[in-house]
Design an enzyme around this catalytic site. Structure first.
Site, PDB file in Angstrom:
ATOM      1  N   GLU A   1       0.784  -1.236   0.000  1.00  0.00           N
ATOM      2  CA  GLU A   1       0.000   0.000   0.000  1.00  0.00           C
ATOM      3  C   GLU A   1       0.819   1.290   0.000  1.00  0.00           C
ATOM      4  O   GLU A   1       0.864   2.005   1.014  1.00  0.00           O
ATOM      5  CB  GLU A   1      -0.962   0.011   1.197  1.00  0.00           C
ATOM      6  CG  GLU A   1      -1.909  -1.158   1.215  1.00  0.00           C
ATOM      7  CD  GLU A   1      -2.925  -1.089   2.361  1.00  0.00           C
ATOM      8  OE1 GLU A   1      -2.796  -0.209   3.222  1.00  0.00           O
ATOM      9  OE2 GLU A   1      -3.843  -1.915   2.371  1.00  0.00           O
TER      10      GLU A   1
ATOM     11  N   GLU B   1      -5.437  -8.670   0.858  1.00  0.00           N
ATOM     12  CA  GLU B   1      -6.022  -8.423   2.183  1.00  0.00           C
ATOM     13  C   GLU B   1      -7.505  -8.126   2.030  1.00  0.00           C
ATOM     14  O   GLU B   1      -7.902  -7.443   1.075  1.00  0.00           O
ATOM     15  CB  GLU B   1      -5.409  -7.182   2.873  1.00  0.00           C
ATOM     16  CG  GLU B   1      -4.035  -7.368   3.415  1.00  0.00           C
ATOM     17  CD  GLU B   1      -3.506  -6.092   4.089  1.00  0.00           C
ATOM     18  OE1 GLU B   1      -4.304  -5.277   4.584  1.00  0.00           O
ATOM     19  OE2 GLU B   1      -2.271  -5.939   4.107  1.00  0.00           O
TER      20      GLU B   1
HETATM   21  C1  FCB Z   1      -4.398  -2.291   5.680  1.00  0.00           C
HETATM   22  C2  FCB Z   1      -2.997  -2.623   6.145  1.00  0.00           C
HETATM   23  C3  FCB Z   1      -2.948  -3.668   7.223  1.00  0.00           C
HETATM   24  C4  FCB Z   1      -4.065  -3.475   8.227  1.00  0.00           C
HETATM   25  C5  FCB Z   1      -5.400  -3.369   7.524  1.00  0.00           C
HETATM   26  C6  FCB Z   1      -6.583  -3.255   8.461  1.00  0.00           C
HETATM   27  O1  FCB Z   1      -4.425  -1.011   5.136  1.00  0.00           O
HETATM   28  O2  FCB Z   1      -2.221  -3.072   5.060  1.00  0.00           O
HETATM   29  O3  FCB Z   1      -1.687  -3.638   7.816  1.00  0.00           O
HETATM   30  O4  FCB Z   1      -3.810  -2.363   8.996  1.00  0.00           O
HETATM   31  O5  FCB Z   1      -5.377  -2.272   6.665  1.00  0.00           O
END
Ligand code: FCB
Length: 455
Positions: free
Chosen positions: A163, A355
């Site tokens: 990110e 994620e």
């Molecule tokens: C993302 C991050 C991860 C965690 C989630 C909830 O942006 O990559 O580390 O904090 O959010």
């Protein structure tokens, strides 16, 4: 109507959020250690010095992963654990820790997916200007070389950055994340340009040096636009919204991903950012242009748009009382469908959801169980959305739930719980939640379980 037979059913974590042991065995400081020492920056002035003590409990945690039935596990390496000063001398104890973790995973038949950089930037390098320093891409590539030379005999799935929008945007522009700076847009975009170059150099290092044929990607993020209806007008409005560069913010998709996947900043972006856009050479852009073998996408949030009567894009308000998670992020069934579709249309690469998950109000009940029905329902909706992408023949390689364990949620400290496993931070006791057992069934049936209402 099912997932591909080699689908990766995974979960993800990151080093800083779970390892603890911030001063153990020669680890160097990172910018988050510094942030945690500033009063008022982290919820209740908490810190990650102990976190989930994963550094001491890797064996127990891999046993949990095995029990869960994952065939892939995404985790990150701590740059300052491997290189305490960010460059130069390596720390053998840190390198050995990841040897052990990788070997434990492989012995349990779990494919390691490694992120090189998930925000724990070496403090020593920050003192030399961090991502603003023109040498910073090279520092990152040197770190990548050490990692690849050490682990690529056993690991073939690599992600460079996690990110960039967050570590550049939240870290250097709005300052909620470490290192907590509030730079002007031109400096922010310049640092971002160096981060992109870092991706490009590291991806080349991985491809040139890896002993096992590598698959390289990164983990991108951003809010996902969904069309209000399936009319072609609304569809094109949502597609345009995905690609758009908004002024004075780094929260967009194509500014980051076009250079990597297409070899140029988007024209609209250069126009919108104007004199704040970084100066760069054609050679730099050639270095950045290292498309991933897959497009990794971290997805939590969506919004709805439609075509406005004047031809523009109009945002549709959320319904009153619409579902919100503990972190106030909305619940949208087709989030992952659109999250897979937009980048696949634009970059033509297989998609990996690197994620996705939610913060829930989870605690251990008097009977010892964690009844996180909301997480089960949320993940079921998300995976059904992703299955829609699979059915429409968008190549989706895998899904990594965030997160295996409750953990240190950055500036929110331990306030929000994202785990399939509850962690009592005082005792380090792990309690698999109801969602852990449900996800195990989903994995065991390669997704068929999604059609059944949970008990
Ligand atoms: C993302 C991050 C991860 C965690 C989630 C909830 O942006 O990559 O580390 O904090 O959010």
């Amino acid at each position: 109507m099912s997932f591909p037979s080699n689908f990766r059913w995974g979960a993800a974590t990151s080093a800083y959020q779970i390892e603890g042991a911030t001063r153990t065995d020669g680890r160097g400081f990172c910018v988050w250690d510094m942030m945690c020492r500033r009063r008022g920056k982290i919820w209740q002035d908490q810190n990650a010095d102990k976190a989930c003590a994963h550094y001491q409990r890797a064996e127990e945690d891999v046993a949990l992963i095995k029990q869960l039935g994952l065939n892939a596990y995404r985790f990150s390496l701590s740059w300052p654990r491997i290189l305490p000063a960010g460059t130069g001398k390596t720390n053998e104890a840190g390198l050995a820790f990841y040897d052990r973790l990788i070997d434990l995973l492989l012995a349990a038949d779990i494919e390691p997916w490694i992120t090189l950089f998930h925000w724990d930037y070496p403090y020593e390098l920050y003192c030399r200007g961090g991502w603003l320093n023109p040498d910073s891409p090279r520092w990152f590539a040197d770190y990548a070389r050490i990692v690849i030379d050490r682990y690529s005999d056993r690991v073939s799935h690599w992600m460079t950055h996690n990110e960039p929008q967050c570590f550049i945007g939240l870290g250097l522009h709005t300052g909620e994340h470490a290192p907590g700076d509030k730079l002007g847009l031109a400096e922010v975009l310049r640092a971002g340009h160096h981060a992109l170059l870092g991706h490009g150099l590291a991806a080349q290092v991985i491809r040139e040096r890896a002993k096992k044929t590598p698959l390289v990607g990164w983990a991108h993020t951003g809010d996902i636009p969904m069309p209000a209806t399936n009319s072609s007008d609304d569809l094109s409005a949502a597609r345009e919204s995905w690609a758009r560069t908004r002024p004075d913010t780094v929260w967009n998709h194509s500014w980051w991903s076009d250079p990597v996947f297409l070899g140029s900043y988007p024209d609209e972006g250069l126009r919108v950012h104007g004199s704040a856009a970084p100066a760069f050479t054609a050679e730099e852009m050639r270095q950045i242009h290292q498309p991933g073998d897959f497009f990794g996408s971290n997805n939590y949030r969506a919004y709805t748009v439609r075509r406005a009567p004047d031809g523009g894009i109009e945002r549709v308000r959320e319904a009153e009382g619409a579902a919100l998670t503990h972190m106030d992020w909305g619940v949208h069934d087709d989030l992952l469908y659109w999250a897979a579709r937009w980048p696949h249309e634009r970059y033509k690469k297989p998609i990996v959801i690197t994620e996705n998950g939610l913060a829930g109000l989870d605690w251990v009940g008097l009977d010892g169980r964690v009844r996180d029905g909301a997480r089960i329902d949320y993940l079921r909706r998300q995976l059904l959305g992703l299955r829609r992408a699979v059915v429409e023949e968008i190549p989706v390689m895998g899904y990594f739930q965030w997160s295996l364990l409750d953990n240190f949620e950055w500036s929110h400290g331990y306030r929000y719980r994202f785990g399939l496993v509850h962690v009592d931070y005082a005792t380090q006791r792990r309690t698999p939640k109801d969602s852990f057992r449900w996800y195990r069934q989903v994995i065991g049936t390669n997704g068929a379980q999604l059609d059944l209402n949970p008990p």
